[in-house]
Design a protein around this motif. Structure first.
Motif, PDB file in Angstrom:
ATOM      1  N   GLU A   9      42.167  23.533 -21.589  1.00  0.00           N
ATOM      2  CA  GLU A   9      41.171  22.843 -21.842  1.00  0.00           C
ATOM      3  C   GLU A   9      40.413  24.118 -22.649  1.00  0.00           C
ATOM      4  O   GLU A   9      40.002  24.203 -23.581  1.00  0.00           O
ATOM      5  CB  GLU A   9      40.053  22.865 -20.316  1.00  0.00           C
ATOM      6  CG  GLU A   9      40.659  21.250 -19.917  1.00  0.00           C
ATOM      7  CD  GLU A   9      39.953  21.591 -19.052  1.00  0.00           C
ATOM      8  OE1 GLU A   9      40.136  19.935 -18.035  1.00  0.00           O
ATOM      9  OE2 GLU A   9      39.496  21.840 -18.107  1.00  0.00           O
ATOM     10  N   ARG A  37      45.662  23.311 -16.819  1.00  0.00           N
ATOM     11  CA  ARG A  37      44.727  22.270 -17.067  1.00  0.00           C
ATOM     12  C   ARG A  37      43.901  23.083 -17.850  1.00  0.00           C
ATOM     13  O   ARG A  37      43.062  23.064 -18.727  1.00  0.00           O
ATOM     14  CB  ARG A  37      44.368  20.827 -16.372  1.00  0.00           C
ATOM     15  CG  ARG A  37      43.233  20.693 -16.756  1.00  0.00           C
ATOM     16  CD  ARG A  37      42.517  19.719 -15.682  1.00  0.00           C
ATOM     17  NE  ARG A  37      43.531  18.640 -15.526  1.00  0.00           N
ATOM     18  CZ  ARG A  37      44.095  17.466 -16.008  1.00  0.00           C
ATOM     19  NH1 ARG A  37      43.148  17.756 -17.195  1.00  0.00           N
ATOM     20  NH2 ARG A  37      45.174  16.726 -15.597  1.00  0.00           N
ATOM     21  N   LEU A  89      47.588  18.416 -22.733  1.00  0.00           N
ATOM     22  CA  LEU A  89      46.258  18.179 -22.170  1.00  0.00           C
ATOM     23  C   LEU A  89      46.321  16.223 -20.840  1.00  0.00           C
ATOM     24  O   LEU A  89      46.492  15.814 -19.966  1.00  0.00           O
ATOM     25  CB  LEU A  89      45.449  18.461 -21.677  1.00  0.00           C
ATOM     26  CG  LEU A  89      44.069  18.308 -20.927  1.00  0.00           C
ATOM     27  CD1 LEU A  89      44.067  19.221 -19.775  1.00  0.00           C
ATOM     28  CD2 LEU A  89      42.685  18.112 -22.080  1.00  0.00           C
ATOM     29  N   GLU A 115      46.409  18.737 -27.346  1.00  0.00           N
ATOM     30  CA  GLU A 115      45.550  18.037 -26.494  1.00  0.00           C
ATOM     31  C   GLU A 115      46.791  16.743 -26.156  1.00  0.00           C
ATOM     32  O   GLU A 115      46.233  15.905 -24.681  1.00  0.00           O
ATOM     33  CB  GLU A 115      44.715  16.451 -27.720  1.00  0.00           C
ATOM     34  CG  GLU A 115      43.914  18.078 -28.209  1.00  0.00           C
ATOM     35  CD  GLU A 115      42.475  17.339 -29.333  1.00  0.00           C
ATOM     36  OE1 GLU A 115      41.369  16.846 -29.415  1.00  0.00           O
ATOM     37  OE2 GLU A 115      43.510  16.373 -30.091  1.00  0.00           O
TER      38      GLU A 115
END
Length: 242
Positions: free
Chosen positions: A231, A227, A212, A209
């Motif tokens: 994810e 990305r 990201l 997280e």
């Protein structure tokens, strides 16, 4: 009784009662000493690729008065071990590629063991893929945290050492192919929601997280690909933690 670290104690707990135990890459020799002291095994063979660690192991073995029960051997992997000579072999604390190399070079020896215990330091999914492809069956798994590091470990046996009924009662990659997540994190650890694994997954989720959140908001193909990978990893971890 010799005192073991948390990781070493967890490895010792995976070893079943046996006549002869072999420690590959023994380093200080503490694990064979403990297993003989605790009468888990009658005798042990402590092997290492380098003379320095083997000399240290010899010294420790002598200090505990176990030179008659624990033999030391200079060996590249299991090269100095004959097929059928040991009931159980432990290969721990090495990189995944090194572990696979040792298993490949000593496959005949490892296939005849009553149990094979592995604790790779890296590429554990590749190790799992390899052993399953070679007909090894997972018997049990454990995972410990020590000094902020996580150590998954597994006990296996080759299918040739099992009766037809025993083989049917154990899940195999043939009967139910393992998923990507199971290869990464361990099928039994996931199935039991092992508390140490759950802690590791939560830590891994936070890390992904953070990654990201720091990715630049650009339409470049490289960034978009990265990305998507992050994810997908976050989604997988969230599902595993449910």
């Amino acid at each position: 009784m010799i005192h073991l670290s948390k990781r070493m104690q967890a490895l010792a707990n995976l070893v079943s009662s046996c006549k002869t135990f072999c420690d590959v890459g023994t380093d200080h020799g503490f694990l064979p000493i403990y297993l003989v002291q605790s009468e888990t095994c009658e005798r042990a063979i402590a092997m290492d690729l380098r003379e320095g660690p083997l000399d240290r192991a010899k010294t420790h073995i002598a200090e505990f008065g176990l030179s008659g029960a624990i033999e030391t051997r200079l060996s590249d992997g299991v090269a100095a071990l004959s097929a059928g000579e040991a009931d159980a072999v432990l290969i721990a604390g090495m990189g995944g590629n090194v572990t696979i190399h040792i298993l490949t070079e000593g496959l005949d020896v490892c296939q005849q063991l009553k149990e094979l215990i592995l604790q790779p330091q890296s590429e554990i999914d590749e190790v799992r893929k390899y052993v399953f492809s070679q007909g090894f069956v997972l018997v049990s798994e454990d995972m410990v945290e020590e000094d902020g590091k996580f150590y998954p470990m597994m006990k296996l046996v080759h299918k040739s050492q099992l009766s037809e009924e025993e083989y049917k009662n154990l899940r195999t990659d043939e009967s139910a192919p393992y998923t990507e997540a199971e290869l990464l994190y361990g099928p039994m650890l996931l199935a039991s929601h092992h508390p140490v694994l759950m802690k590791y997954l939560k830590k891994d989720l936070k890390r992904e997280e953070t990654i990201l959140s720091k990715l630049p908001d650009l339409d470049e193909e490289r960034i978009l690909t990265r990305r998507k990978i992050v994810e997908n990893k976050i989604q997988l971890l969230q599902e595993l933690l449910k």
